[in-house]
Motif scaffolding. Structure first.
Motif, PDB file in Angstrom:
ATOM      1  N   ILE A 133       0.858  -1.188   0.000  1.00 34.86           N
ATOM      2  CA  ILE A 133       0.000   0.000   0.000  1.00 34.86           C
ATOM      3  C   ILE A 133       0.890   1.232   0.000  1.00 34.86           C
ATOM      4  O   ILE A 133       1.868   1.317   0.725  1.00 34.86           O
ATOM      5  N   ASN A 134       0.543   2.217  -0.822  1.00 35.29           N
ATOM      6  CA  ASN A 134       1.375   3.410  -0.966  1.00 35.29           C
ATOM      7  C   ASN A 134       1.711   4.079   0.361  1.00 35.29           C
ATOM      8  O   ASN A 134       2.851   4.468   0.591  1.00 35.29           O
ATOM      9  N   ALA A 135       0.732   4.228   1.250  1.00 32.55           N
ATOM     10  CA  ALA A 135       0.989   4.870   2.535  1.00 32.55           C
ATOM     11  C   ALA A 135       1.972   4.041   3.363  1.00 32.55           C
ATOM     12  O   ALA A 135       2.792   4.595   4.094  1.00 32.55           O
ATOM     13  N   ALA A 136       1.927   2.722   3.246  1.00 41.18           N
ATOM     14  CA  ALA A 136       2.862   1.859   3.970  1.00 41.18           C
ATOM     15  C   ALA A 136       4.281   2.021   3.431  1.00 41.18           C
ATOM     16  O   ALA A 136       5.250   1.898   4.175  1.00 41.18           O
TER      17      ALA A 136
ATOM     18  N   ASP B  21       5.575   5.030   5.055  1.00 42.70           N
ATOM     19  CA  ASP B  21       5.882   4.656   6.427  1.00 42.70           C
ATOM     20  C   ASP B  21       7.253   3.980   6.500  1.00 42.70           C
ATOM     21  O   ASP B  21       8.054   4.275   7.390  1.00 42.70           O
ATOM     22  N   ALA B  22       7.537   3.091   5.554  1.00 40.76           N
ATOM     23  CA  ALA B  22       8.842   2.416   5.523  1.00 40.76           C
ATOM     24  C   ALA B  22       9.969   3.422   5.312  1.00 40.76           C
ATOM     25  O   ALA B  22      11.049   3.286   5.906  1.00 40.76           O
ATOM     26  N   LEU B  23       9.728   4.436   4.489  1.00 40.51           N
ATOM     27  CA  LEU B  23      10.745   5.477   4.283  1.00 40.51           C
ATOM     28  C   LEU B  23      11.014   6.220   5.585  1.00 40.51           C
ATOM     29  O   LEU B  23      12.164   6.489   5.940  1.00 40.51           O
TER      30      LEU B  23
ATOM     31  N   LYS C  27      12.498  13.367  -3.161  1.00 39.50           N
ATOM     32  CA  LYS C  27      12.867  12.377  -4.187  1.00 39.50           C
ATOM     33  C   LYS C  27      12.604  10.964  -3.694  1.00 39.50           C
ATOM     34  O   LYS C  27      12.150  10.112  -4.466  1.00 39.50           O
ATOM     35  N   GLN C  28      12.892  10.686  -2.424  1.00 33.72           N
ATOM     36  CA  GLN C  28      12.612   9.350  -1.888  1.00 33.72           C
ATOM     37  C   GLN C  28      11.135   9.015  -2.034  1.00 33.72           C
ATOM     38  O   GLN C  28      10.779   7.917  -2.484  1.00 33.72           O
ATOM     39  N   ILE C  29      10.272   9.950  -1.657  1.00 31.33           N
ATOM     40  CA  ILE C  29       8.826   9.717  -1.713  1.00 31.33           C
ATOM     41  C   ILE C  29       8.365   9.564  -3.159  1.00 31.33           C
ATOM     42  O   ILE C  29       7.687   8.596  -3.513  1.00 31.33           O
ATOM     43  N   VAL C  30       8.745  10.491  -4.005  1.00 29.01           N
ATOM     44  CA  VAL C  30       8.274  10.489  -5.394  1.00 29.01           C
ATOM     45  C   VAL C  30       8.810   9.269  -6.137  1.00 29.01           C
ATOM     46  O   VAL C  30       8.063   8.592  -6.852  1.00 29.01           O
ATOM     47  N   CYS C  31      10.083   8.961  -5.983  1.00 29.02           N
ATOM     48  CA  CYS C  31      10.657   7.811  -6.696  1.00 29.02           C
ATOM     49  C   CYS C  31      10.036   6.501  -6.225  1.00 29.02           C
ATOM     50  O   CYS C  31       9.777   5.606  -7.023  1.00 29.02           O
ATOM     51  N   THR C  32       9.785   6.384  -4.919  1.00 28.22           N
ATOM     52  CA  THR C  32       9.162   5.163  -4.391  1.00 28.22           C
ATOM     53  C   THR C  32       7.760   4.999  -4.949  1.00 28.22           C
ATOM     54  O   THR C  32       7.388   3.912  -5.414  1.00 28.22           O
ATOM     55  N   LEU C  33       6.973   6.065  -4.942  1.00 30.65           N
ATOM     56  CA  LEU C  33       5.594   5.970  -5.446  1.00 30.65           C
ATOM     57  C   LEU C  33       5.540   5.830  -6.954  1.00 30.65           C
ATOM     58  O   LEU C  33       4.601   5.243  -7.486  1.00 30.65           O
TER      59      LEU C  33
ATOM     60  N   SER D  72       7.953  12.502  11.491  1.00 26.69           N
ATOM     61  CA  SER D  72       6.877  13.478  11.663  1.00 26.69           C
ATOM     62  C   SER D  72       6.013  13.605  10.411  1.00 26.69           C
ATOM     63  O   SER D  72       4.953  14.231  10.452  1.00 26.69           O
ATOM     64  N   ALA D  73       6.439  13.005   9.314  1.00 27.90           N
ATOM     65  CA  ALA D  73       5.652  13.017   8.079  1.00 27.90           C
ATOM     66  C   ALA D  73       4.437  12.097   8.177  1.00 27.90           C
ATOM     67  O   ALA D  73       3.510  12.216   7.384  1.00 27.90           O
ATOM     68  N   LEU D  74       4.448  11.205   9.150  1.00 26.23           N
ATOM     69  CA  LEU D  74       3.372  10.221   9.303  1.00 26.23           C
ATOM     70  C   LEU D  74       2.276  10.765  10.199  1.00 26.23           C
ATOM     71  O   LEU D  74       2.558  11.528  11.116  1.00 26.23           O
ATOM     72  N   PRO D  75       1.051  10.347   9.961  1.00 22.15           N
ATOM     73  CA  PRO D  75       0.589   9.426   8.935  1.00 22.15           C
ATOM     74  C   PRO D  75       0.522  10.098   7.563  1.00 22.15           C
ATOM     75  O   PRO D  75       0.390  11.309   7.463  1.00 22.15           O
ATOM     76  N   ALA D  76       0.605   9.269   6.557  1.00 22.06           N
ATOM     77  CA  ALA D  76       0.566   9.739   5.174  1.00 22.06           C
ATOM     78  C   ALA D  76      -0.630   9.113   4.463  1.00 22.06           C
ATOM     79  O   ALA D  76      -1.056   8.020   4.809  1.00 22.06           O
ATOM     80  N   ALA D  77      -1.131   9.831   3.485  1.00 14.78           N
ATOM     81  CA  ALA D  77      -2.207   9.310   2.632  1.00 14.78           C
ATOM     82  C   ALA D  77      -1.844   9.629   1.193  1.00 14.78           C
ATOM     83  O   ALA D  77      -1.287  10.686   0.905  1.00 14.78           O
ATOM     84  N   VAL D  78      -2.131   8.690   0.295  1.00 15.44           N
ATOM     85  CA  VAL D  78      -1.799   8.861  -1.119  1.00 15.44           C
ATOM     86  C   VAL D  78      -3.063   8.693  -1.942  1.00 15.44           C
ATOM     87  O   VAL D  78      -3.802   7.723  -1.772  1.00 15.44           O
ATOM     88  N   THR D  79      -3.294   9.645  -2.850  1.00 18.55           N
ATOM     89  CA  THR D  79      -4.424   9.579  -3.769  1.00 18.55           C
ATOM     90  C   THR D  79      -3.879   9.584  -5.189  1.00 18.55           C
ATOM     91  O   THR D  79      -3.087  10.459  -5.537  1.00 18.55           O
ATOM     92  N   VAL D  80      -4.287   8.590  -5.987  1.00 15.95           N
ATOM     93  CA  VAL D  80      -3.825   8.480  -7.369  1.00 15.95           C
ATOM     94  C   VAL D  80      -5.021   8.662  -8.288  1.00 15.95           C
ATOM     95  O   VAL D  80      -6.038   7.993  -8.138  1.00 15.95           O
ATOM     96  N   SER D  81      -4.892   9.599  -9.237  1.00 12.12           N
ATOM     97  CA  SER D  81      -5.923   9.784 -10.247  1.00 12.12           C
ATOM     98  C   SER D  81      -5.289   9.584 -11.621  1.00 12.12           C
ATOM     99  O   SER D  81      -4.154   9.138 -11.715  1.00 12.12           O
TER     100      SER D  81
END
Length: 158
Positions: free
Chosen positions: A68-71, A74-76, A126-132, A96-105
């Motif tokens: 799951i994208n939010a997970a 969380d791992a990051l 970059k870590q977040i964007v590259c992972t997603l 402190s970035a957590l919790p996170a939510a991801v919406t994909v359209s």
């Protein structure tokens, strides 16, 4: 009235067989996957995330990581495993970035974080964007990070 009902049944039967699809029994085999099983082709149960190595993001495989994208975010934020730390890997994504939510359209990926996105380092973004980007995001998607009353839009991996 019986003639009309019989004629209607004949028409329905003809229409059902006219499409050329023949009835068949149940198809056996493995069930279809309910979603993506891996971000690493041919390796079930393995996801990839991006960690920091000497000032650059590096793709790292994580067996058994929830897909799951939010997970993944969380791992990051949780950072590298002890083995990854021993290899010199770190993370810039704060807890402190957590919790996170991801919406994909269709062409937009929005990441809602619990921290001010303007305070994130470029490596954290970059870590977040590259992972997603490895996930089921449509090609050419625009990544927008939202949090702390601020927005970072048009973010890319690389």
């Amino acid at each position: 009235m019986i003639r009309r009902a019989a004629a209607a049944l004949v028409l329905v039967a003809l229409a059902a067989t006219a499409c050329g699809v023949q009835p068949s029994g149940a198809i056996s085999g493995d069930p279809a996957p309910s979603g993506p099983q891996s971000t690493t082709p041919g390796t079930p149960g393995v996801s990839s995330i991006y960690l920091v190595d000497n000032g650059a993001v590096e793709q790292v495989e994580r067996p058994g990581l929830d897909l799951i994208n939010a997970a993944l975010i969380d791992a990051l934020a949780q950072g590298p495993t002890s083995a990854e730390k021993a290899s010199g890997l770190t993370t810039e994504v704060p807890r402190s970035a957590l919790p996170a939510a991801v919406t994909v359209s269709a062409s937009q990926v929005t990441v809602q974080l619990a921290t001010d996105v303007q305070a994130l380092s470029d490596l954290a973004v970059k870590q977040i964007v590259c992972t997603l980007r490895l996930r089921d995001t449509p090609g050419g998607s625009v990544f927008t990070l939202v949090g702390g009353g601020n927005v970072r839009s048009g973010e890319r991996c690389g």
